[in-house]
Structures are given as C-alpha cells and as structure tokens.
Design a protein around this motif. Structure first.
Motif, PDB file in Angstrom:
ATOM      1  N   ILE A   1       0.463 -35.477 115.778  1.00 28.14           N
ATOM      2  CA  ILE A   1       1.726 -34.878 116.233  1.00 28.14           C
ATOM      3  C   ILE A   1       2.732 -35.977 116.605  1.00 28.14           C
ATOM      4  CG2 ILE A   1       2.810 -33.488 118.058  1.00 28.14           C
ATOM      5  CD1 ILE A   1       0.214 -31.767 118.041  1.00 28.14           C
ATOM      6  N   GLY A   2       2.224 -37.005 117.336  1.00 30.44           N
ATOM      7  CA  GLY A   2       3.105 -38.118 117.708  1.00 30.44           C
ATOM      8  C   GLY A   2       3.633 -38.847 116.479  1.00 30.44           C
ATOM      9  N   ASP A   3       2.781 -39.115 115.525  1.00 29.77           N
ATOM     10  CA  ASP A   3       3.207 -39.810 114.296  1.00 29.77           C
ATOM     11  C   ASP A   3       4.168 -38.947 113.481  1.00 29.77           C
ATOM     12  OD1 ASP A   3       1.714 -41.990 114.988  1.00 29.77           O
ATOM     13  OD2 ASP A   3       0.036 -41.535 113.620  1.00 29.77           O
ATOM     14  N   TYR A   4       3.954 -37.636 113.485  1.00 31.24           N
ATOM     15  CA  TYR A   4       4.834 -36.737 112.733  1.00 31.24           C
ATOM     16  C   TYR A   4       6.239 -36.751 113.343  1.00 31.24           C
ATOM     17  CZ  TYR A   4       6.646 -32.460 110.646  1.00 31.24           C
ATOM     18  OH  TYR A   4       7.427 -31.546 109.979  1.00 31.24           O
TER      19      TYR A   4
ATOM     20  N   MET B   1      -7.810 -36.107 120.187  1.00 27.06           N
ATOM     21  CA  MET B   1      -7.055 -37.364 120.129  1.00 27.06           C
ATOM     22  C   MET B   1      -6.367 -37.514 118.769  1.00 27.06           C
ATOM     23  SD  MET B   1      -9.395 -40.009 122.428  1.00 27.06           S
ATOM     24  CE  MET B   1     -10.291 -40.557 121.049  1.00 27.06           C
ATOM     25  N   ASN B   2      -7.042 -37.141 117.699  1.00 26.14           N
ATOM     26  CA  ASN B   2      -6.441 -37.237 116.364  1.00 26.14           C
ATOM     27  C   ASN B   2      -5.286 -36.260 116.201  1.00 26.14           C
ATOM     28  OD1 ASN B   2      -7.950 -39.347 115.312  1.00 26.14           O
ATOM     29  ND2 ASN B   2      -9.618 -37.979 114.702  1.00 26.14           N
TER      30      ASN B   2
ATOM     31  N   ALA C   1     -11.620 -33.813 109.286  1.00 24.27           N
ATOM     32  CA  ALA C   1     -13.008 -34.290 109.321  1.00 24.27           C
ATOM     33  C   ALA C   1     -13.631 -34.040 110.692  1.00 24.27           C
ATOM     34  CB  ALA C   1     -13.058 -35.776 108.972  1.00 24.27           C
ATOM     35  N   SER C   2     -12.892 -34.258 111.765  1.00 27.55           N
ATOM     36  CA  SER C   2     -13.415 -34.032 113.123  1.00 27.55           C
ATOM     37  C   SER C   2     -13.728 -32.556 113.340  1.00 27.55           C
ATOM     38  CB  SER C   2     -12.395 -34.495 114.164  1.00 27.55           C
ATOM     39  OG  SER C   2     -12.155 -35.870 114.042  1.00 27.55           O
ATOM     40  N   ILE C   3     -12.795 -31.698 112.960  1.00 26.34           N
ATOM     41  CA  ILE C   3     -13.011 -30.260 113.131  1.00 26.34           C
ATOM     42  C   ILE C   3     -14.143 -29.789 112.212  1.00 26.34           C
ATOM     43  CG2 ILE C   3     -11.954 -27.985 112.797  1.00 26.34           C
ATOM     44  CD1 ILE C   3      -9.297 -29.293 113.728  1.00 26.34           C
ATOM     45  N   GLY C   4     -14.184 -30.328 110.984  1.00 24.60           N
ATOM     46  CA  GLY C   4     -15.287 -30.001 110.067  1.00 24.60           C
ATOM     47  C   GLY C   4     -16.631 -30.442 110.631  1.00 24.60           C
ATOM     48  N   GLY C   5     -16.634 -31.626 111.272  1.00 28.53           N
ATOM     49  CA  GLY C   5     -17.875 -32.112 111.895  1.00 28.53           C
ATOM     50  C   GLY C   5     -18.349 -31.193 112.994  1.00 28.53           C
ATOM     51  N   ILE C   6     -17.403 -30.699 113.797  1.00 32.17           N
ATOM     52  CA  ILE C   6     -17.762 -29.759 114.869  1.00 32.17           C
ATOM     53  C   ILE C   6     -18.328 -28.481 114.256  1.00 32.17           C
ATOM     54  CG2 ILE C   6     -16.843 -28.305 116.723  1.00 32.17           C
ATOM     55  CD1 ILE C   6     -14.732 -30.545 117.186  1.00 32.17           C
TER      56      ILE C   6
ATOM     57  N   GLN D   1      -3.676 -39.815 106.367  1.00 30.17           N
ATOM     58  CA  GLN D   1      -4.900 -40.364 106.985  1.00 30.17           C
ATOM     59  C   GLN D   1      -5.210 -39.635 108.290  1.00 30.17           C
ATOM     60  OE1 GLN D   1      -3.958 -44.514 107.539  1.00 30.17           O
ATOM     61  NE2 GLN D   1      -5.288 -45.129 105.825  1.00 30.17           N
ATOM     62  N   GLU D   2      -4.166 -39.428 109.102  1.00 30.52           N
ATOM     63  CA  GLU D   2      -4.356 -38.732 110.382  1.00 30.52           C
ATOM     64  C   GLU D   2      -4.825 -37.295 110.146  1.00 30.52           C
ATOM     65  OE1 GLU D   2      -4.049 -40.016 113.458  1.00 30.52           O
ATOM     66  OE2 GLU D   2      -3.427 -41.986 112.729  1.00 30.52           O
ATOM     67  N   ALA D   3      -4.246 -36.632 109.159  1.00 26.26           N
ATOM     68  CA  ALA D   3      -4.634 -35.248 108.846  1.00 26.26           C
ATOM     69  C   ALA D   3      -6.090 -35.197 108.385  1.00 26.26           C
ATOM     70  CB  ALA D   3      -3.710 -34.669 107.770  1.00 26.26           C
ATOM     71  N   PHE D   4      -6.480 -36.183 107.571  1.00 26.88           N
ATOM     72  CA  PHE D   4      -7.871 -36.239 107.119  1.00 26.88           C
ATOM     73  C   PHE D   4      -8.818 -36.396 108.311  1.00 26.88           C
ATOM     74  CE2 PHE D   4     -11.597 -38.761 105.977  1.00 26.88           C
ATOM     75  CZ  PHE D   4     -12.196 -37.904 105.068  1.00 26.88           C
ATOM     76  N   LEU D   5      -8.485 -37.267 109.267  1.00 29.60           N
ATOM     77  CA  LEU D   5      -9.333 -37.459 110.450  1.00 29.60           C
ATOM     78  C   LEU D   5      -9.420 -36.188 111.286  1.00 29.60           C
ATOM     79  CD1 LEU D   5      -8.311 -41.062 111.572  1.00 29.60           C
ATOM     80  CD2 LEU D   5     -10.450 -40.344 110.507  1.00 29.60           C
TER      81      LEU D   5
END
Length: 167
Positions: free
Chosen positions: A26-29, A20-21, A47-52, A40-44
């Motif tokens: 991509i949509g915001d870009y 989703m992030n 962070a999500s991929i890092g969490g996985i 902020q979107e890139a950080f999320l």
C-alpha cells in the motif's frame, strides 16, 4: 479447530509477513513505485496468504486423517475385544472338556494337577518345583496318568487333547 504450538507459530509468522507485505505494498502504491516493484510486493502478499491457506488446509487434512485413524483404531480395538471374549469362552469350554476327561479317567486331584501341567508343557523337574514335591513323585503320577488313560506317554497324552484342533 485446535492447533499445536508449532502450527500456531507458523500461522502467526505468515500472518505477520502478509500484514507487513500488504502495508508495504500500500505504501509503495501510494508512492507510485515502479510496476515491477509493485508486482514483487503483490507476489509476496499472495504467497504469504497462500502459505497461510495451505498451512490451514494441511492441518485440516491431517486432523481428518487422524480422526479416520482413530476410528479405525477404535474398530480394531472393538474387534479385538470381541475376539478376546470368544477366545476366553472357547478356553473355558476347552478347560471344561479337559477337566471332564480327567474325571472320566478317574485321576486323583494330584494326578489331575500334574496332567494339566504336562499339557502346559512343563518338564517333570518344573512340575516338581511348582508342586513342591520330588521329581520321582511327579514321574510316578505321570505313569499313573498314562496307565489310567490308556496312553503311552507324554506325547500321546498331549496329542489326545489337541487332536480335535488339527482336524
């Protein structure tokens, strides 16, 4: 790699959040959103991929640790089995020594049985109960054991057999 249900849940949740992030980024870009919003979107996303990645690493580490513990447990069980076998062998040998000594003292079968029960620490009353005889009979048999062995009572009788272990 097999996962537990809770592990699968969090991996799936983080994967959905990452997707989703990424889609939102991509949509915001494409809409040419401000740089701070894209950051902020890139950080999320990161962070999500890092969490996985971190969750997968943790699961992998825990699995390795569990495998090591399992191997240690198997080794301990093996050593315990070996010790039990040695103990059984020593117990059998010691029992043979006791039986031979009781034979050497010319004890009757009843006296031998009473002698073994005395060595196990049973009282005269308990021995009488086990053998279904009177306590007086057990006392007489014990006296005969002490006389035939040349020992002065229960403590000397037990000590005679256990003395070798204390040296």
């Amino acid at each position: 790699m097999n996962f537990r249900l809770n592990e699968l849940f969090f991996i799936a949740l983080l994967t959905m959040i990452a997707i989703m992030n990424i889609t939102d980024f991509i949509g915001d870009y494409r809409e040419q959103s401000p740089v701070w919003h894209l950051a902020q979107e890139a950080f999320l996303v990161v962070a999500s991929i890092g969490g996985i990645g971190y969750l997968l690493w943790e699961v992998s580490m825990r699995r390795r640790e569990m495998e090591q513990v399992k191997q240690q447990l198997q080794q301990a069980n093996s050593r315990l089995s070996e010790s039990n076998e040695k103990l059984k062998s020593a117990n059998q040998q010691y029992r043979e020594v006791i039986d031979q000594q009781l034979t050497d003292w010319s004890l009757t079968p009843s006296e031998r049985e009473v002698g073994l029960l005395l060595l196990k620490g049973l009282s005269f009353e308990e021995i009488a109960g086990v053998r279904e005889t009177k306590e007086k009979t057990v006392r007489q048999q014990a006296t005969a054991i002490y006389r035939k062995s040349g020992l002065n009572g229960r403590h000397e009788f037990a000590a005679w057999f256990f003395e070798d272990f204390l040296q």
